[in-house]
Motif scaffolding. Structure first.
Motif, short mmCIF file in Angstrom:
data_model
loop_
_atom_site.label_atom_id
_atom_site.label_comp_id
_atom_site.label_asym_id
_atom_site.label_seq_id
_atom_site.Cartn_x
_atom_site.Cartn_y
_atom_site.Cartn_z
N GLY A 38 37.57 40.44 30.72
CA GLY A 38 36.43 40.30 31.62
C GLY A 38 36.04 38.85 31.87
O GLY A 38 34.99 38.59 32.41
N ALA A 39 36.86 37.91 31.46
CA ALA A 39 36.62 36.48 31.67
C ALA A 39 35.34 36.01 31.01
O ALA A 39 34.56 35.26 31.57
N ASP A 40 35.10 36.45 29.77
CA ASP A 40 33.89 36.04 29.08
C ASP A 40 34.13 34.89 28.09
O ASP A 40 33.22 34.50 27.37
N ASP A 41 35.33 34.36 28.06
CA ASP A 41 35.61 33.17 27.27
C ASP A 41 36.52 32.26 28.10
O ASP A 41 37.07 32.67 29.10
N PRO A 42 36.68 30.99 27.73
CA PRO A 42 37.43 30.04 28.57
C PRO A 42 38.89 30.45 28.80
O PRO A 42 39.41 30.28 29.90
N VAL A 43 39.57 30.99 27.79
CA VAL A 43 40.98 31.35 27.95
C VAL A 43 41.13 32.50 28.95
O VAL A 43 41.98 32.45 29.86
N SER A 44 40.31 33.51 28.81
CA SER A 44 40.43 34.64 29.73
C SER A 44 39.96 34.25 31.13
O SER A 44 40.44 34.79 32.12
N VAL A 46 40.52 31.32 32.56
CA VAL A 46 41.68 30.64 33.15
C VAL A 46 42.73 31.67 33.54
O VAL A 46 43.33 31.57 34.62
N ALA A 47 42.96 32.69 32.70
CA ALA A 47 43.93 33.73 33.04
C ALA A 47 43.49 34.50 34.28
O ALA A 47 44.30 34.79 35.17
N LEU A 48 42.21 34.84 34.38
CA LEU A 48 41.71 35.55 35.55
C LEU A 48 41.78 34.68 36.79
O LEU A 48 42.10 35.16 37.88
N LEU A 49 41.50 33.40 36.64
CA LEU A 49 41.60 32.47 37.77
C LEU A 49 43.04 32.36 38.25
O LEU A 49 43.30 32.36 39.46
N ALA A 50 44.01 32.30 37.33
CA ALA A 50 45.43 32.25 37.71
C ALA A 50 45.83 33.53 38.43
O ALA A 50 46.55 33.49 39.44
N LEU A 51 45.36 34.68 37.94
CA LEU A 51 45.65 35.96 38.61
C LEU A 51 45.05 35.98 40.01
O LEU A 51 45.69 36.44 40.96
N ALA A 52 43.83 35.48 40.17
CA ALA A 52 43.19 35.45 41.48
C ALA A 52 43.94 34.55 42.45
O ALA A 52 44.11 34.89 43.62
N ILE A 53 44.39 33.39 41.97
CA ILE A 53 45.15 32.49 42.84
C ILE A 53 46.47 33.12 43.24
O ILE A 53 46.87 33.05 44.40
N PHE A 54 47.15 33.78 42.30
CA PHE A 54 48.41 34.45 42.61
C PHE A 54 48.20 35.53 43.66
O PHE A 54 48.96 35.62 44.63
N LEU A 55 47.16 36.34 43.50
CA LEU A 55 46.91 37.41 44.47
C LEU A 55 46.49 36.85 45.83
O LEU A 55 46.83 37.42 46.87
N ALA A 56 45.76 35.72 45.83
CA ALA A 56 45.38 35.10 47.09
C ALA A 56 46.61 34.58 47.84
O ALA A 56 46.68 34.67 49.07
N LEU A 57 47.57 34.04 47.10
CA LEU A 57 48.76 33.49 47.74
C LEU A 57 49.76 34.56 48.16
O LEU A 57 50.34 34.51 49.24
N PHE A 58 49.98 35.55 47.29
CA PHE A 58 51.04 36.52 47.54
C PHE A 58 50.54 37.93 47.80
O PHE A 58 51.32 38.84 48.06
N GLY A 59 49.22 38.16 47.75
CA GLY A 59 48.68 39.50 47.95
C GLY A 59 48.95 40.05 49.33
O GLY A 59 49.22 41.24 49.51
N GLY A 60 48.88 39.20 50.34
CA GLY A 60 49.15 39.64 51.71
C GLY A 60 50.58 40.11 51.88
O GLY A 60 50.85 41.12 52.54
N ILE A 61 51.52 39.41 51.28
CA ILE A 61 52.93 39.79 51.36
C ILE A 61 53.16 41.11 50.63
O ILE A 61 53.83 42.01 51.14
N ILE A 62 52.56 41.23 49.45
CA ILE A 62 52.72 42.46 48.66
C ILE A 62 52.12 43.64 49.41
O ILE A 62 52.72 44.71 49.50
N LEU A 63 50.95 43.45 50.00
CA LEU A 63 50.29 44.52 50.75
C LEU A 63 51.08 44.91 51.99
O LEU A 63 51.24 46.10 52.29
N THR A 64 51.63 43.92 52.69
CA THR A 64 52.42 44.22 53.89
C THR A 64 53.66 45.02 53.53
O THR A 64 53.99 46.00 54.20
#
Length: 138
Positions: A38-44, A46-64
């Motif tokens: 749930g991103a309630d500590d610094p490590v998680s 950063v992991a959630l932020l990396a997941l969000a960036i990945f989905l922002a970059l490649f989510g459109g391609i995956i959805l298409t």
């Protein structure tokens, strides 16, 4: 439209856009918030932020790819405007349903957009008054 019945339950009254019922799929597997806590500590965070960036970059391609690969979605995209037009022109009735959670309390067919809106309000009002808008005929 979501209304609270006199017995305390929340009833959803709505138009069904497609004539068939979509199957509810149970999925008790992957959840991103379980992985990152749930991103309630610094490590998680950063992991959630990396997941969000990945989905922002490649989510459109995956959805298409997912939409183009699934014939069901293509069929739905083709049929939905035709079904809506046929219903607005009084050729097909709108399916009005009242649900409580996963349980369907009743379904009725109404022709016309305005008439279906009035029927939705009537059904919702009946639940608020404690009445059963779908009486069981014996």
């Amino acid at each position: 439209m979501i209304v609270q019945a006199l017995d305390g339950r929340y009833v959803t009254v709505r138009r069904r856009w497609v004539p068939w019922r979509l199957k509810a799929r149970k999925f008790d597997g992957f959840d991103a918030f379980d992985i990152v806590g749930g991103a309630d500590d610094p490590v998680s965070f950063v992991a959630l932020l990396a997941l969000a960036i990945f989905l922002a970059l490649f989510g459109g391609i995956i959805l298409t790819v997912a939409v183009l690969a699934g014939e069901f979605f293509l069929l739905l995209l083709l049929l939905l405007p035709l079904l809506a037009a046929a219903r607005m022109l009084y050729l097909l009735p709108w399916k009005i349903e009242a649900t409580y959670g996963d349980q369907t309390l009743g379904t009725v067919g109404v022709r016309g957009w305005r008439e279906s809106e009035e029927r939705i309000r009537d059904i919702a009002g009946a639940y608020q008054r404690g009445e059963d808008p779908f009486p069981v005929s014996a």
